[in-house]
Design a protein around this motif. Structure first.
Motif: not given
Ligand SMILES: NC(=O)c1ccc[n+]([C@@H]2O[C@H](COP(=O)([O-])OP(=O)(O)OC[C@H]3O[C@@H](n4cnc5c(N)ncnc54)[C@H](O)[C@@H]3O)[C@@H](O)[C@H]2O)c1
Length: 328
Positions: A11-12, A31-32, A34, A37, A42, A66-67, A86, A154, A158, A184, A190
């Motif tokens: 998402f972000i 991005d892996n 995952e 959802y 994606k 994967t990271v 992210q 979690y 972080k 967010v 999501r």
């Molecule tokens: N959405 C929110 O409200 C929110 C709030 C606080 C922090 N965050 C942080 O912001 C970031 C983005 O969140 P989001 O809401 O977009 O979530 P999201 O799940 O939509 O995006 C995370 C992405 O990371 C990828 N991913 C997961 N593990 C991975 C790995 N090992 N290697 C490569 N890619 C991997 C997933 O496939 C996914 O596309 C995250 O770090 C999350 O912890 C989000």
């Protein structure tokens, strides 16, 4: 500039990649994919970023991986100017179910990104941290000096990553910034979050469903504000080595949020209550004065306006988005 967005099909990360691609930068996403959802969202994010690059004359590359893969990260960051990290297993509930996986992705993943950045002299690493690092509120709103007592695996993951960001800045001189996002929301969000659930249920004529009594309070931050804060850091070194809250202007309890959504879509619907979920923080509320002072951060929308915009977007994209929300 060359920019690596980890988790850039999420998402972000998807919004960041699109925004940088639209500005004509050379964006690489790792991005892996995952399956937390429905992957359709994606795929949509990848297409949107690719189109933005094609329109601007920038470039967009998607690398599935994967990271936690050190060789991959080292290769991808050889000529990169900035990393927006992210990638993570997001979601408090998932971390209660699978804490070891969350540690691997979120903490080892961050360490791997930092090692690659250090070895390749990347100019800046910006980290997606979270309000969940605060945990139990001793006072509200949280400023960045508030004690950290995360209440979920979690939140711990972080916080650990944030510490690594800070230490890599202090020990190795790597410019790092951690942004503590407060819930967010916005287009392509999501599915498994309060606003997307409430909107989707109301649009389908079902009552919004609240976990617990609905008295939990949250800052809800519009995605464009999160993108703006990150964009500012592409050129601005004022926040290097710092941690900043990125929240919104107002705070709302979940019951009121459900009512706001319901009243926008169908005021005749009831509100449903179900069991509270483990690991969810009771209250979050951001003091954003530090981000305002350092990078001029100012949220652009209050929750009612943001919800209205999200509902408009949902209506316009209902054909592809709604089935994916329902599936997730
Ligand atoms: N959405 C929110 O409200 C929110 C709030 C606080 C922090 N965050 C942080 O912001 C970031 C983005 O969140 P989001 O809401 O977009 O979530 P999201 O799940 O939509 O995006 C995370 C992405 O990371 C990828 N991913 C997961 N593990 C991975 C790995 N090992 N290697 C490569 N890619 C991997 C997933 O496939 C996914 O596309 C995250 O770090 C999350 O912890 C989000």
């Amino acid at each position: 500039m060359e920019i690596l967005v980890t988790g850039g099909t999420g998402f972000i990360g998807g919004h960041l990649a699109e925004s940088f691609a639209r500005d004509g930068h050379h964006v690489t996403v790792v991005d892996n994919l995952e399956p937390y959802y429905d992957l359709g969202i994606k795929k949509h994010n990848v297409e949107t970023s690719r189109e933005a690059a094609a329109e601007s004359g920038g470039a967009y590359d998607f690398v599935e991986g994967t990271v936690t893969n050190a060789d991959l990260l080292k290769n991808l960051t050889e000529t990169v100017d900035a990393i927006y990290h992210q990638a993570a297993q997001a979601g408090v509930r998932k971390s209660v179910e699978e804490p070891a996986k969350v540690n691997e992705y979120n903490v080892t993943g961050t360490m791997t990104v930092l090692e690659a950045a250090r070895k390749n002299d990347v100019d800046r690493v910006v980290y997606a941290s979270s309000s969940s690092v605060y945990g139990k509120p001793q006072y509200l709103p949280y400023d960045e000096d508030h004690p950290n007592e995360p209440v979920s695996p979690y939140g711990v993951s972080k916080l650990s990553s944030e510490h690594y960001m800070r230490v890599y800045n202090e020990v190795y001189g790597l410019p790092t910034v951690s942004l503590r996002y407060f819930t967010v929301y916005g287009p392509r969000m999501r599915p498994n979050m309060a606003i997307s659930n409430f909107v989707s249920r109301c649009m389908r004529g079902e009552p919004p469903q609240i976990y617990g009594d609905g008295k939990q309070t949250r800052d809800f931050t519009y995605i464009d504000d999160v993108v703006d804060a990150n964009r500012q850091l592409l050129h601005d070194d004022n926040a290097d080595g710092e941690i900043m809250n990125i929240g919104s202007t107002d705070n709302i309890d979940i019951l009121t949020l459900a009512e706001v959504v319901r009243d926008e879509i169908d005021p005749d619907l009831d509100i449903e209550f179900t069991d509270a979920r483990e690991g969810d923080a009771e209250h979050t509320h951001a003091d954003i004065s530090k981000a305002n002072e350092l990078i001029g951060y100012e949220p652009s929308r209050d929750i009612r306006q943001g919800v209205r915009e999200f509902i408009e977007w949902y209506e316009a994209n209902r054909d592809w988005y709604e089935p994916l929300v329902v599936n997730s």
